[in-house]
Motif scaffolding. Structure first.
Motif, mmCIF file in Angstrom:
data_model
loop_
_atom_site.group_PDB
_atom_site.id
_atom_site.type_symbol
_atom_site.label_atom_id
_atom_site.label_comp_id
_atom_site.label_asym_id
_atom_site.label_seq_id
_atom_site.Cartn_x
_atom_site.Cartn_y
_atom_site.Cartn_z
ATOM 1 N N MET A 180 5.569 3.187 4.119
ATOM 2 C CA MET A 180 6.577 2.130 4.114
ATOM 3 C C MET A 180 6.383 1.103 5.220
ATOM 4 O O MET A 180 7.111 0.121 5.288
ATOM 5 N N ALA A 181 5.414 1.325 6.115
ATOM 6 C CA ALA A 181 5.328 0.507 7.327
ATOM 7 C C ALA A 181 4.116 -0.414 7.361
ATOM 8 O O ALA A 181 3.728 -0.883 8.428
ATOM 9 N N ALA A 182 3.512 -0.675 6.210
ATOM 10 C CA ALA A 182 2.327 -1.535 6.169
ATOM 11 C C ALA A 182 2.473 -2.585 5.075
ATOM 12 O O ALA A 182 3.238 -2.419 4.128
ATOM 13 N N ASP A 183 1.717 -3.651 5.211
ATOM 14 C CA ASP A 183 1.743 -4.706 4.195
ATOM 15 C C ASP A 183 1.204 -4.199 2.859
ATOM 16 O O ASP A 183 1.700 -4.563 1.797
ATOM 17 N N ILE A 184 0.158 -3.378 2.929
ATOM 18 C CA ILE A 184 -0.465 -2.821 1.723
ATOM 19 C C ILE A 184 -0.664 -1.325 1.924
ATOM 20 O O ILE A 184 -1.116 -0.889 2.985
ATOM 21 N N THR A 185 -0.330 -0.529 0.919
ATOM 22 C CA THR A 185 -0.486 0.925 1.005
ATOM 23 C C THR A 185 -1.399 1.419 -0.105
ATOM 24 O O THR A 185 -1.155 1.177 -1.288
ATOM 25 N N LEU A 186 -2.461 2.119 0.299
ATOM 26 C CA LEU A 186 -3.396 2.734 -0.635
ATOM 27 C C LEU A 186 -3.212 4.245 -0.568
ATOM 28 O O LEU A 186 -3.220 4.828 0.517
ATOM 29 N N ALA A 187 -3.062 4.884 -1.717
ATOM 30 C CA ALA A 187 -2.819 6.321 -1.757
ATOM 31 C C ALA A 187 -3.948 7.038 -2.479
ATOM 32 O O ALA A 187 -4.335 6.663 -3.588
ATOM 33 N N GLU A 188 -4.452 8.078 -1.836
ATOM 34 C CA GLU A 188 -5.426 8.975 -2.435
ATOM 35 C C GLU A 188 -4.669 10.245 -2.833
ATOM 36 O O GLU A 188 -3.839 10.732 -2.076
ATOM 37 N N CYS A 202 11.219 15.886 -7.221
ATOM 38 C CA CYS A 202 10.090 16.235 -6.354
ATOM 39 C C CYS A 202 9.367 15.010 -5.795
ATOM 40 O O CYS A 202 8.506 15.136 -4.921
ATOM 41 N N ILE A 203 9.717 13.834 -6.295
ATOM 42 C CA ILE A 203 9.069 12.609 -5.826
ATOM 43 C C ILE A 203 9.583 12.275 -4.432
ATOM 44 O O ILE A 203 10.785 12.157 -4.203
ATOM 45 N N VAL A 204 8.663 12.131 -3.482
ATOM 46 C CA VAL A 204 9.022 11.804 -2.103
ATOM 47 C C VAL A 204 8.845 10.313 -1.834
ATOM 48 O O VAL A 204 9.707 9.665 -1.256
ATOM 49 N N THR A 205 7.711 9.785 -2.260
ATOM 50 C CA THR A 205 7.432 8.352 -2.080
ATOM 51 C C THR A 205 7.496 7.655 -3.430
ATOM 52 O O THR A 205 6.720 7.963 -4.329
ATOM 53 N N PRO A 206 8.419 6.721 -3.590
ATOM 54 C CA PRO A 206 8.540 6.021 -4.877
ATOM 55 C C PRO A 206 7.416 5.020 -5.090
ATOM 56 O O PRO A 206 6.909 4.414 -4.133
ATOM 57 N N GLY A 207 7.048 4.848 -6.332
ATOM 58 C CA GLY A 207 5.952 3.954 -6.667
ATOM 59 C C GLY A 207 6.168 2.512 -6.265
ATOM 60 O O GLY A 207 5.206 1.755 -6.125
ATOM 61 N N ALA A 208 7.420 2.114 -6.053
ATOM 62 C CA ALA A 208 7.715 0.724 -5.694
ATOM 63 C C ALA A 208 7.044 0.301 -4.400
ATOM 64 O O ALA A 208 6.797 -0.898 -4.187
ATOM 65 N N ILE A 209 6.749 1.261 -3.512
ATOM 66 C CA ILE A 209 6.146 0.876 -2.235
ATOM 67 C C ILE A 209 4.653 1.201 -2.161
ATOM 68 O O ILE A 209 4.037 1.008 -1.119
ATOM 69 N N ILE A 210 4.089 1.685 -3.260
ATOM 70 C CA ILE A 210 2.653 1.979 -3.303
ATOM 71 C C ILE A 210 1.938 0.865 -4.050
ATOM 72 O O ILE A 210 2.287 0.535 -5.180
ATOM 73 N N ASP A 211 0.949 0.287 -3.414
ATOM 74 C CA ASP A 211 0.221 -0.825 -4.045
ATOM 75 C C ASP A 211 -0.873 -0.344 -4.976
ATOM 76 O O ASP A 211 -1.049 -0.885 -6.074
ATOM 77 N N HIS A 212 -1.612 0.700 -4.543
ATOM 78 C CA HIS A 212 -2.709 1.180 -5.372
ATOM 79 C C HIS A 212 -2.921 2.681 -5.211
ATOM 80 O O HIS A 212 -2.756 3.228 -4.124
ATOM 81 N N ILE A 213 -3.324 3.324 -6.318
ATOM 82 C CA ILE A 213 -3.723 4.722 -6.342
ATOM 83 C C ILE A 213 -5.242 4.769 -6.541
ATOM 84 O O ILE A 213 -5.779 4.074 -7.411
ATOM 85 N N ILE A 214 -5.904 5.583 -5.740
ATOM 86 C CA ILE A 214 -7.370 5.636 -5.786
ATOM 87 C C ILE A 214 -7.824 6.659 -6.820
ATOM 88 O O ILE A 214 -7.402 7.816 -6.812
ATOM 89 N N ILE A 215 -8.729 6.241 -7.714
ATOM 90 C CA ILE A 215 -9.356 7.162 -8.653
ATOM 91 C C ILE A 215 -10.788 7.400 -8.195
ATOM 92 O O ILE A 215 -11.447 6.507 -7.662
ATOM 93 N N ARG A 216 -11.249 8.631 -8.369
ATOM 94 C CA ARG A 216 -12.595 8.985 -7.889
ATOM 95 C C ARG A 216 -13.458 9.488 -9.050
ATOM 96 O O ARG A 216 -12.960 9.993 -10.020
#
Length: 216
Positions: A180-188, A202-216
């Motif tokens: 929640m404390a950055a301009d852009i948030t990337l989640a792995e 069970c959701i802790v961090t809502p998707g509204a504050i996540i900019d991108h999810i990393i796929i590998r």
């Protein structure tokens, strides 16, 4: 809902010299190691890193320090990583040590849009140097200001395609705060599931504050 999935190569486009990056994790647990590897591969440098600790030389953010990518470190301790201590003492890396609870609350204040908070922690020590003091009901407090970042790198246990996140046990640590404390948030994430698959409770961090999810 927007599908927020991007590849590690696409994530590299967010890294640049001199930026401030927050990284989740505690002794390497909960650190997004694939994103750290991608960051190393870009050869960006002069970074300011905000994180709880420097883990070890080969885990957590340790590889960033070993490879001389960090100009300034803001953390609560560095004792388990001898390379961090060496670079601090030699002057190669600026280190700002912050009491762990104060560090967490400064990050939380940034995410909540607050102007700071008052704490007695550090009064009468070197922690108080350069900080505003207030006396309330006869007790002295330090004014601690929010900590922001250009980019947050976090590790989740499960993510759905719209960015809602869950965490696994202690890997939760600093990740929800820095998200929640950055301009852009990337989640792995350990696993990406279709939207609607996660139990809302069970959701802790809502998707509204996540900019991108990393796929590998």
């Amino acid at each position: 809902m927007k599908n927020k999935q991007i590849t590690l190569n696409q994530a590299k486009e967010f890294f640049c010299d001199g930026m401030t990056i927050m990284v989740g994790g505690f002794m390497g647990v909960g650190t997004p190691q694939h994103l750290i590897t991608a960051l190393l591969e870009t050869n960006v440098k002069n970074l300011t890193i905000i994180t709880n600790d420097t883990a070890f030389v080969d885990t957590g953010i340790g590889p960033l320090i070993v490879n001389n990518r960090v100009k300034k470190l803001i953390a609560s301790h560095i004792g388990t990583n001898p390379e961090a201590g060496h670079r601090m003492l030699s002057g190669e890396m600026e280190v700002q040590l912050i009491p762990q609870g104060t560090l967490a609350e400064r990050i939380r204040c940034a995410g909540a849009g607050l102007g700071g908070f008052l704490t007695p922690t550090g009064v009468g020590t070197i922690v108080e140097e350069g900080k505003e003091k207030k006396v309330i009901n006869g007790r002295t407090y330090l004014l601690e200001l929010p900590l922001y970042a250009d980019l947050a790198l976090i590790q989740a246990h499960q993510a759905d395609t719209s960015g809602n996140l869950t965490y696994h046990l202690s890997a939760r640590n600093f990740n929800p705060l820095i998200a929640m404390a950055a301009d852009i948030t990337l989640a792995e994430s350990d696993e990406i599931v279709p939207m609607g698959s996660l139990d809302p409770d069970c959701i802790v961090t809502p998707g509204a504050i996540i900019d991108h999810i990393i796929i590998r």
